[in-house]
Design an enzyme around this catalytic site. Structure first.
Site, PDB file in Angstrom:
ATOM      1  N   GLY A  70       6.603   4.236  -3.352  1.00  0.00           N
ATOM      2  CA  GLY A  70       7.025   2.885  -2.980  1.00  0.00           C
ATOM      3  C   GLY A  70       8.015   2.327  -3.979  1.00  0.00           C
ATOM      4  N   ARG A 108      11.845  -0.924  -3.633  1.00  0.00           N
ATOM      5  CA  ARG A 108      12.110  -2.344  -3.946  1.00  0.00           C
ATOM      6  C   ARG A 108      10.957  -2.893  -4.794  1.00  0.00           C
ATOM      7  NH1 ARG A 108      10.566  -2.305   1.561  1.00  0.00           N
ATOM      8  NH2 ARG A 108       8.471  -3.165   1.758  1.00  0.00           N
ATOM      9  N   ASN A 161       2.197   3.196  -6.531  1.00  0.00           N
ATOM     10  CA  ASN A 161       2.553   1.782  -6.339  1.00  0.00           C
ATOM     11  C   ASN A 161       2.594   1.358  -4.870  1.00  0.00           C
ATOM     12  OD1 ASN A 161       4.198  -0.818  -7.055  1.00  0.00           O
ATOM     13  ND2 ASN A 161       5.512   0.334  -5.629  1.00  0.00           N
ATOM     14  N   TYR A 192      -7.244  -7.121   2.173  1.00  0.00           N
ATOM     15  CA  TYR A 192      -6.377  -6.744   1.051  1.00  0.00           C
ATOM     16  C   TYR A 192      -7.177  -6.723  -0.259  1.00  0.00           C
ATOM     17  CZ  TYR A 192      -2.416  -6.941  -2.226  1.00  0.00           C
ATOM     18  OH  TYR A 192      -1.522  -6.696  -3.242  1.00  0.00           O
ATOM     19  N   LYS A 230      -7.878  -3.549  -2.784  1.00  0.00           N
ATOM     20  CA  LYS A 230      -7.444  -3.504  -4.188  1.00  0.00           C
ATOM     21  C   LYS A 230      -8.632  -3.345  -5.140  1.00  0.00           C
ATOM     22  CE  LYS A 230      -3.065  -3.476  -3.606  1.00  0.00           C
ATOM     23  NZ  LYS A 230      -2.226  -2.365  -4.093  1.00  0.00           N
TER      24      LYS A 230
HETATM   25  P1  NDP Z   1       7.047  -4.627  -1.760  1.00  0.00           P
HETATM   26  O1  NDP Z   1       6.653  -4.939  -0.356  1.00  0.00           O
HETATM   27  O2  NDP Z   1       8.228  -5.293  -2.349  1.00  0.00           O
HETATM   28  O3  NDP Z   1       7.207  -3.034  -1.936  1.00  0.00           O
HETATM   29  C1  NDP Z   1       6.240  -2.176  -1.410  1.00  0.00           C
HETATM   30  C2  NDP Z   1       6.701  -0.749  -1.570  1.00  0.00           C
HETATM   31  O4  NDP Z   1       5.697   0.118  -0.993  1.00  0.00           O
HETATM   32  C3  NDP Z   1       7.998  -0.468  -0.856  1.00  0.00           C
HETATM   33  O5  NDP Z   1       8.778   0.370  -1.672  1.00  0.00           O
HETATM   34  C4  NDP Z   1       7.562   0.270   0.406  1.00  0.00           C
HETATM   35  O6  NDP Z   1       8.549   1.218   0.762  1.00  0.00           O
HETATM   36  C5  NDP Z   1       6.324   0.998  -0.082  1.00  0.00           C
HETATM   37  N1  NDP Z   1       5.375   1.366   0.979  1.00  0.00           N
HETATM   38  C6  NDP Z   1       4.664   0.548   1.787  1.00  0.00           C
HETATM   39  N2  NDP Z   1       3.908   1.270   2.623  1.00  0.00           N
HETATM   40  C7  NDP Z   1       4.132   2.587   2.322  1.00  0.00           C
HETATM   41  C8  NDP Z   1       3.647   3.805   2.818  1.00  0.00           C
HETATM   42  N3  NDP Z   1       2.748   3.871   3.829  1.00  0.00           N
HETATM   43  N4  NDP Z   1       4.088   4.968   2.269  1.00  0.00           N
HETATM   44  C9  NDP Z   1       4.989   4.930   1.270  1.00  0.00           C
HETATM   45  N5  NDP Z   1       5.511   3.810   0.753  1.00  0.00           N
HETATM   46  C10 NDP Z   1       5.081   2.639   1.270  1.00  0.00           C
HETATM   47  O7  NDP Z   1       5.741  -4.937  -2.643  1.00  0.00           O
HETATM   48  P2  NDP Z   1       5.527  -5.214  -4.202  1.00  0.00           P
HETATM   49  O8  NDP Z   1       6.576  -4.580  -4.993  1.00  0.00           O
HETATM   50  O9  NDP Z   1       5.246  -6.651  -4.368  1.00  0.00           O
HETATM   51  O10 NDP Z   1       4.123  -4.473  -4.411  1.00  0.00           O
HETATM   52  C11 NDP Z   1       4.005  -3.191  -5.008  1.00  0.00           C
HETATM   53  C12 NDP Z   1       2.531  -2.940  -5.270  1.00  0.00           C
HETATM   54  O11 NDP Z   1       2.009  -3.964  -6.110  1.00  0.00           O
HETATM   55  C13 NDP Z   1       1.667  -2.947  -4.006  1.00  0.00           C
HETATM   56  O12 NDP Z   1       0.654  -1.971  -4.100  1.00  0.00           O
HETATM   57  C14 NDP Z   1       1.056  -4.335  -4.030  1.00  0.00           C
HETATM   58  O13 NDP Z   1      -0.163  -4.408  -3.307  1.00  0.00           O
HETATM   59  C15 NDP Z   1       0.863  -4.538  -5.521  1.00  0.00           C
HETATM   60  N6  NDP Z   1       0.735  -5.935  -5.920  1.00  0.00           N
HETATM   61  C16 NDP Z   1       1.751  -6.825  -5.697  1.00  0.00           C
HETATM   62  C17 NDP Z   1       1.607  -8.157  -6.050  1.00  0.00           C
HETATM   63  C18 NDP Z   1       2.657  -9.174  -5.833  1.00  0.00           C
HETATM   64  O14 NDP Z   1       2.390 -10.369  -6.063  1.00  0.00           O
HETATM   65  N7  NDP Z   1       3.868  -8.818  -5.406  1.00  0.00           N
HETATM   66  C19 NDP Z   1       0.351  -8.640  -6.670  1.00  0.00           C
HETATM   67  C20 NDP Z   1      -0.636  -7.606  -6.872  1.00  0.00           C
HETATM   68  C21 NDP Z   1      -0.457  -6.318  -6.507  1.00  0.00           C
HETATM   69  P3  NDP Z   1       9.262   1.326   2.198  1.00  0.00           P
HETATM   70  O15 NDP Z   1       9.004   0.037   2.946  1.00  0.00           O
HETATM   71  O16 NDP Z   1      10.681   1.578   1.845  1.00  0.00           O
HETATM   72  O17 NDP Z   1       8.579   2.488   2.798  1.00  0.00           O
END
Ligand code: NDP
Length: 244
Positions: A13, A16, A87, A152, A156
């Protein structure tokens, strides 16, 4: 900052948000990085936006076989795999009465099974050299719960316990496993939160603001580095003090 030069890292992931910021942090410290996303073109574009030390590959973490094949391939191509950041994750809100079975399945498949597949494959690849560091993405809500985010939060909480259990199991093999538990970080994932929710979180946070992806990435860079060589099984809050 300890150099990660000579290390090979994988960030799932990484297209972004926190994932891409982590890719930048690890590459900035000298690591060779492979990032993944569900869309191949987006993964390659994200990689190219960082540096030629970074490459992008397609991967859906819900597909256990694909995760195993990709991780094995990265370790084979580079001759080693030192760092894995599981991630990839999604957040779908919903009050208890509104939760749909499909949302439960998608959230658990991505956040829980996806993380588990990644940690399993990473452990297999790292076991041969008896060294490595894995970080998984938990969340403040997994530790403390959140109204409207039951599924969610549950996913987590599971991720944090994947880190704790894997740390116990893999420590004797020289593999460290930690989790970070971010608060509210400004990324695409939290864009859907209402302004009221964001303001309430800002108000409750001693540091008086929401977090940035780069601040989570800096903590991950520390945890995977040799500076954290005696740290394993921890869930590190990165939340500006929100839980206090
Ligand atoms: P974004 O939505 O900005 O990014 C999520 C990333 O995960 C993208 O790169 C997306 O890639 C990838 N992704 C989603 N589903 C899949 C899948 N099935 N297989 C492979 N890649 C996948 O989220 P964040 O950067 O905010 O979050 C990143 C991590 O941090 C997550 O696990 C989130 O739960 C955790 N987190 C975030 C918080 C926040 O406040 N932002 C707080 C706490 C935890 P693509 O769509 O290109 O496939």
């Amino acid at each position: 900052m300890t150099s990660l030069s000579g290390k090979v890292a994988l960030v799932t992931g990484g297209t972004r948000g926190i994932g891409l910021a982590t890719v930048r942090a690890l590459a900035g410290a000298g690591a060779t990085v492979v990032l993944t996303g569900r869309d191949e073109a987006a993964a390659k574009e994200a990689a190219a936006s960082v540096s030629n030390q970074v490459s992008g590959q397609q991967l859906d973490v819900t597909d256990a076989k694909a995760v195993a094949t990709l991780v094995k391939g990265v370790a084979k191509e580079h001759g080693q795999l030192d760092i894995v950041v599981a991630n990839a994750g999604i957040m779908e809100g919903g009050l208890l009465g509104m939760i749909r079975e499909a949302d439960v399945d998608r959230t658990l498949a991505t956040n829980v099974s996806g993380t588990l597949h990644t940690v399993q494959a990473a452990a297999r690849a790292m076991m041969r050299k008896k060294t490595g560091s894995i970080v998984v993405l938990a969340s403040i809500v997994g530790e403390h719960g959140s109204a409207g985010q039951t599924v969610y939060a549950a996913s987590k909480a599971a991720v944090a316990n994947i880190a704790r259990s894997a740390a116990k199991e893999l420590g004797r093999s020289g593999i460290r496993v930690n989790a970070v538990a971010p608060g509210v970080i400004e990324t695409a994932l939290t864009e859907s939160l209402s302004e009221d929710v964001k303001a309430a979180n800002t108000e409750k946070t001693p540091l008086g603001r929401l977090g940035k992806a780069e601040e989570v990435a800096a903590a991950i860079r520390f945890l995977v580095s040799d500076d954290a060589s005696f740290i394993t099984g921890q869930v590190l809050g990165i939340d500006g003090g929100l839980v206090l």
